[in-house]
Scaffold this active site. Structure first.
Site, PDB file in Angstrom:
ATOM      1  N   CYS A 183       0.871  -1.172   0.000  1.00  0.00           N
ATOM      2  CA  CYS A 183       0.000   0.000   0.000  1.00  0.00           C
ATOM      3  C   CYS A 183       0.911   1.226   0.000  1.00  0.00           C
ATOM      4  CB  CYS A 183      -0.938  -0.012   1.204  1.00  0.00           C
ATOM      5  SG  CYS A 183      -0.075  -0.144   2.791  1.00  0.00           S
ATOM      6  N   THR A 184       0.372   2.392   0.276  1.00  0.00           N
ATOM      7  CA  THR A 184       1.164   3.615   0.158  1.00  0.00           C
ATOM      8  C   THR A 184       2.313   3.655   1.161  1.00  0.00           C
ATOM      9  OG1 THR A 184      -0.841   4.770  -0.544  1.00  0.00           O
ATOM     10  CG2 THR A 184       1.047   6.129   0.080  1.00  0.00           C
TER      11      THR A 184
END
Length: 245
Positions: A183-184
């Site tokens: 994810c980020t």
């Protein structure tokens, strides 16, 4: 001139005094002239802040005075302008909503794989035991559309709380493979990896530090496009700079 320091960090750690902590952190951030968002919950802290470097580092130093947050290591990037409009410090039920209160990363993380290892696995097409490797994007569909790893699994979820059902619907495609969730910045893929482990998948990892740390340490190999970020920069390239600046 890129003289605004942007940081993001999270930690799953019990914070039963989240409401008291909110007041203290809001005052400190305001005194330093910072902008961004700090989310607090009984399960931990998640923050995105920006401002002049001395002010940001002073805020991080203040966080480190709390023994529970002493090992917090923010991810950093730079911008020419302030990407946030105001300073918010909120107390919420979860610092990233999954609607599965039994998933408590503070009680034990899923195994994390550093960026260099993930790059090597992707270079060679398998993990160190010869098992096929798949990357699983745990972000929302509109984030994925800005960029992702080549060949990443994308279940087109619209919010993170959709992930548990998506796993039930697609679990078979992960069987027998080494799964690297990403994810980020790491917070969503950490919860996702734990959930997958508890569902019985045997070889599940999270990408340590998320896409932003991967950019920092590998230059973005095997990643196509940009990484969406939740501020006015919109998306960052592998050099951790916004294309619009």
């Amino acid at each position: 001139m890129n003289d605004i320091l942007n940081i993001s960090a999270y930690k799953f750690v019990p914070l039963p005094d989240a409401q008291v902590l909110r007041e203290r952190l809001h005052q400190r951030a305001s005194d330093l002239g910072l902008k961004g968002t700090v989310l607090l919950a009984e399960e931990g802290i998640n923050l995105f802040l920006a401002g002049p470097e001395p002010a940001v580092r002073a805020f991080v130093a203040a966080l480190h005075q709390d023994p529970r947050l002493a090992d917090l290591v923010p991810k950093e990037s730079w911008s020419a302008r302030q990407p946030f409009r105001k300073m918010l410090v909120k107390v919420k039920r979860e610092i990233i909503r999954m609607n599965h209160p039994t998933i408590r990363p503070a009680q034990g993380r899923a195994p994390a794989v550093p960026a260099a290892t993930v790059r090597r696995w992707l270079d060679q097409g398998h993990d160190d035991n010869g098992r096929p490797v798949v990357t699983l994007d745990t972000r929302n569909a509109f984030e994925v559309d800005h960029g992702s790893f080549e060949g990443a699994i994308d279940w087109r979820i619209h919010k993170f709380s959709d992930f548990p059902q998506a796993l039930q619907d697609h679990r078979a495609e992960l069987e027998g493979k080494t799964v690297v969730s990403f994810c980020t910045g790491g917070i969503r893929c950490e919860k996702a990896a734990i959930f997958m482990q508890e569902s019985g998948l045997a070889h599940v990892y999270q990408l340590e530090g998320g896409i932003l740390k991967y950019f920092e340490e590998t230059g973005g190999a095997h990643f196509r496009g940009e990484c969406f970020v939740f501020d006015e920069r919109e998306a960052l390239g592998a050099d951790l700079r916004a294309r619009r600046e």
